[in-house]
Scaffold this motif. Sequence first.
Motif, mmCIF file in Angstrom:
data_model
loop_
_atom_site.group_PDB
_atom_site.id
_atom_site.type_symbol
_atom_site.label_atom_id
_atom_site.label_comp_id
_atom_site.label_asym_id
_atom_site.label_seq_id
_atom_site.Cartn_x
_atom_site.Cartn_y
_atom_site.Cartn_z
ATOM 1 N N ARG A 144 0.868 -1.175 0.000
ATOM 2 C CA ARG A 144 0.000 0.000 0.000
ATOM 3 C C ARG A 144 0.899 1.217 0.000
ATOM 4 O O ARG A 144 1.825 1.323 0.806
ATOM 5 C CB ARG A 144 -0.892 0.007 1.244
ATOM 6 N N GLY A 145 0.634 2.135 -0.876
ATOM 7 C CA GLY A 145 1.385 3.376 -0.882
ATOM 8 C C GLY A 145 0.810 4.370 0.098
ATOM 9 O O GLY A 145 -0.247 4.151 0.696
ATOM 10 N N SER A 146 1.490 5.453 0.301
ATOM 11 C CA SER A 146 1.024 6.554 1.149
ATOM 12 C C SER A 146 0.778 6.116 2.587
ATOM 13 O O SER A 146 -0.159 6.571 3.233
ATOM 14 C CB SER A 146 -0.255 7.175 0.567
ATOM 15 N N ALA A 147 1.612 5.214 3.089
ATOM 16 C CA ALA A 147 1.450 4.726 4.451
ATOM 17 C C ALA A 147 2.237 5.588 5.424
ATOM 18 O O ALA A 147 3.265 6.184 5.082
ATOM 19 C CB ALA A 147 1.907 3.276 4.544
ATOM 20 N N SER A 148 1.775 5.647 6.663
ATOM 21 C CA SER A 148 2.483 6.395 7.693
ATOM 22 C C SER A 148 3.814 5.723 8.007
ATOM 23 O O SER A 148 4.016 4.532 7.734
ATOM 24 C CB SER A 148 1.637 6.474 8.968
ATOM 25 N N TYR A 149 4.703 6.488 8.606
ATOM 26 C CA TYR A 149 6.016 5.933 8.942
ATOM 27 C C TYR A 149 5.875 4.751 9.903
ATOM 28 O O TYR A 149 6.660 3.792 9.866
ATOM 29 C CB TYR A 149 6.923 7.014 9.527
ATOM 30 N N ALA A 150 4.886 4.816 10.772
ATOM 31 C CA ALA A 150 4.711 3.756 11.771
ATOM 32 C C ALA A 150 4.453 2.414 11.108
ATOM 33 O O ALA A 150 5.051 1.389 11.480
ATOM 34 C CB ALA A 150 3.565 4.118 12.713
ATOM 35 N N LEU A 151 3.555 2.387 10.134
ATOM 36 C CA LEU A 151 3.240 1.132 9.454
ATOM 37 C C LEU A 151 4.444 0.617 8.667
ATOM 38 O O LEU A 151 4.691 -0.590 8.609
ATOM 39 C CB LEU A 151 2.047 1.327 8.526
ATOM 40 N N GLN A 152 5.181 1.533 8.053
ATOM 41 C CA GLN A 152 6.375 1.115 7.307
ATOM 42 C C GLN A 152 7.393 0.441 8.222
ATOM 43 O O GLN A 152 7.935 -0.623 7.900
ATOM 44 C CB GLN A 152 7.014 2.334 6.643
ATOM 45 N N MET A 153 7.650 1.054 9.373
ATOM 46 C CA MET A 153 8.650 0.521 10.289
ATOM 47 C C MET A 153 8.254 -0.849 10.821
ATOM 48 O O MET A 153 9.086 -1.759 10.943
ATOM 49 C CB MET A 153 8.857 1.502 11.450
ATOM 50 N N MET A 154 6.971 -1.024 11.110
ATOM 51 C CA MET A 154 6.542 -2.256 11.762
ATOM 52 C C MET A 154 6.416 -3.427 10.794
ATOM 53 O O MET A 154 6.317 -4.578 11.225
ATOM 54 C CB MET A 154 5.223 -2.019 12.490
ATOM 55 N N ALA A 155 6.435 -3.162 9.489
ATOM 56 C CA ALA A 155 6.358 -4.244 8.510
ATOM 57 C C ALA A 155 7.695 -4.523 7.846
ATOM 58 O O ALA A 155 7.820 -5.471 7.074
ATOM 59 C CB ALA A 155 5.315 -3.904 7.440
ATOM 60 N N SER A 156 8.690 -3.725 8.149
ATOM 61 C CA SER A 156 9.985 -3.890 7.496
ATOM 62 C C SER A 156 10.812 -4.964 8.201
ATOM 63 O O SER A 156 10.819 -5.056 9.436
ATOM 64 C CB SER A 156 10.765 -2.571 7.514
ATOM 65 N N GLY A 157 11.518 -5.750 7.417
ATOM 66 C CA GLY A 157 12.393 -6.764 7.981
ATOM 67 C C GLY A 157 13.756 -6.239 8.359
ATOM 68 O O GLY A 157 14.580 -6.973 8.907
ATOM 69 N N HIS A 158 14.006 -4.974 8.091
ATOM 70 C CA HIS A 158 15.298 -4.378 8.422
ATOM 71 C C HIS A 158 15.072 -2.963 8.919
ATOM 72 O O HIS A 158 13.957 -2.437 8.864
ATOM 73 C CB HIS A 158 16.219 -4.361 7.206
#
Length: 532
Positions: A144-158
């Motif tokens: 999903r584009g346009s996601a908040s930084y919080a969602l990006q951080m919590m789904a990233s493997g690194h």
Amino acid sequence: MRLCSVSLILNFVVHGSWASLPHQTPDDRRTVPAPLICENFTDTASDIYKVKFHANHTLEGHVRHTGINVTTFERFLETTVPLGYIAKIDRDTLDNFIRLDPGVIEVICDRYVSITFSPLLGDSNFESNATQHLDKRWSITTKRGSASYALQMMASGHKISTPVNDMGDYDFLDTAVQGVDIYVLDGGVCLAHSTFGGRASKIRGLAPTDPNPYGPGDMQDTVGHGTAVASFAAGDTTGIAPFARIISIKIDPSNFTEGSVVQAIQDMISNHRSKFTTAGFRGSVLNMSFILFYSFQDINDALNDAAAAGISMFSASGNQGADLDQHPVWPCTLANVNCIGGTDNNYTFWPSTNRGRDVAFLAPAKDVYVALPGSPNNFGFRSGTSLATPLTSGTAAIFTSWLGLANNQAQAYVRSNVQVNFISGVPVGGAGYFVNTAINDVWKNADEPFRRAGNMPHQGLPTANVFNAESNGFCCDQPPVVPPEGPSDRPVTLTPIPDSTTIETVATPTNTKDSTLNDNWTIATATTTASS
């Protein structure tokens, strides 16, 4: 017209199902009144009492014995634990009628509960025209584009390059978390907000304008806190688990009693258990984005009942920047509740977060994007551990949905998938465990949606299913498997709920906190002099 407008409307709960009966003669009543127990608390609620029945007594029988339709009393609430009711009763009626019913064991003075919602800091609001996502099949990597930084951080493997900015890509499981109920014990949720897409409801099936059975006012969100919290757990455009169901249980921070909060929790437990034979039901999670500065034993006991019923629970640590080892708050210091602290978008410990050994997990809390009441498309940026908590609750819901965890083991999956040593500035003695959905975990098997999931949905409940599982090539007819250990610095022992026609849940050990951080710890008592 403004929907879920922030205005306080007071309505008292009034019920009546029996006609007024003549008072009974003294021969029909006990000669010695039932005990009245009123401890010397400064927060005792004036004229509000908890009337406790014998096991074989009923409310209708009580009405007939006293000759008074108690259901018309102000603040009336029928209770299941203990059996009886709560109501505002004048002392003459209490002493000369209520306490003389032979079916009454005792009467207890109720206490006001001073609930502190962790304040949401910030005032940036704006309208959004974002459309809702359509339900699709489970998918391992959906962006999903346009996601908040919080969602990006919590789904990233690194660890992402900092600062992590909003409007980035977010990986999530499309239509995952269907079948999971996230209960939001808070100040109400605006059901009409577009971010919920019709997936939000009130406990007991109540409408927003219905009287609140647990206290004064109706069921609407009058302050905006609950809507923001719920949206970060399961909002379509804002939440970590955008397909979960939200069930709002409204408590007001200014005028609720211990007895009413206990009954709200018991209603949640009953609702959870009633769904065990419902096709598609996967489990429940409780989010509590508030703190209590004092311990209320009846509330603690009710939360232990919820854990025994199989509900994983998550609570905010608070925004006072205090040391909880010295100044404990509740419910996050209870053994069966997971206490959540906050970070910012630089993987740094948020200074306002309360700290201590009981803070089990960390998640983004500073300047995060959430839904707000006022109109169906009102959003804004807020800060607080109140928002780190639903991110964790939503992550637990993801694991619950795939694994069919009708027991409260979702918190063990949260712990087994945290990212260690990602967060800087964690106070000495605190846990730096950063919550992650494990969708992109480097140790994840290619066929599983997140680490330790196994390569198929678990059939934890007799009639439960995972939506569209077969269309993704996952087999649903095999018995549950234990999630693979694999290379890990975070070993965990997990017992998946077995296939069975029995509706009993599998309870986890009483102390679900990290034993390495809580050696010889005990549940603190209300000795702090702090106030809200």
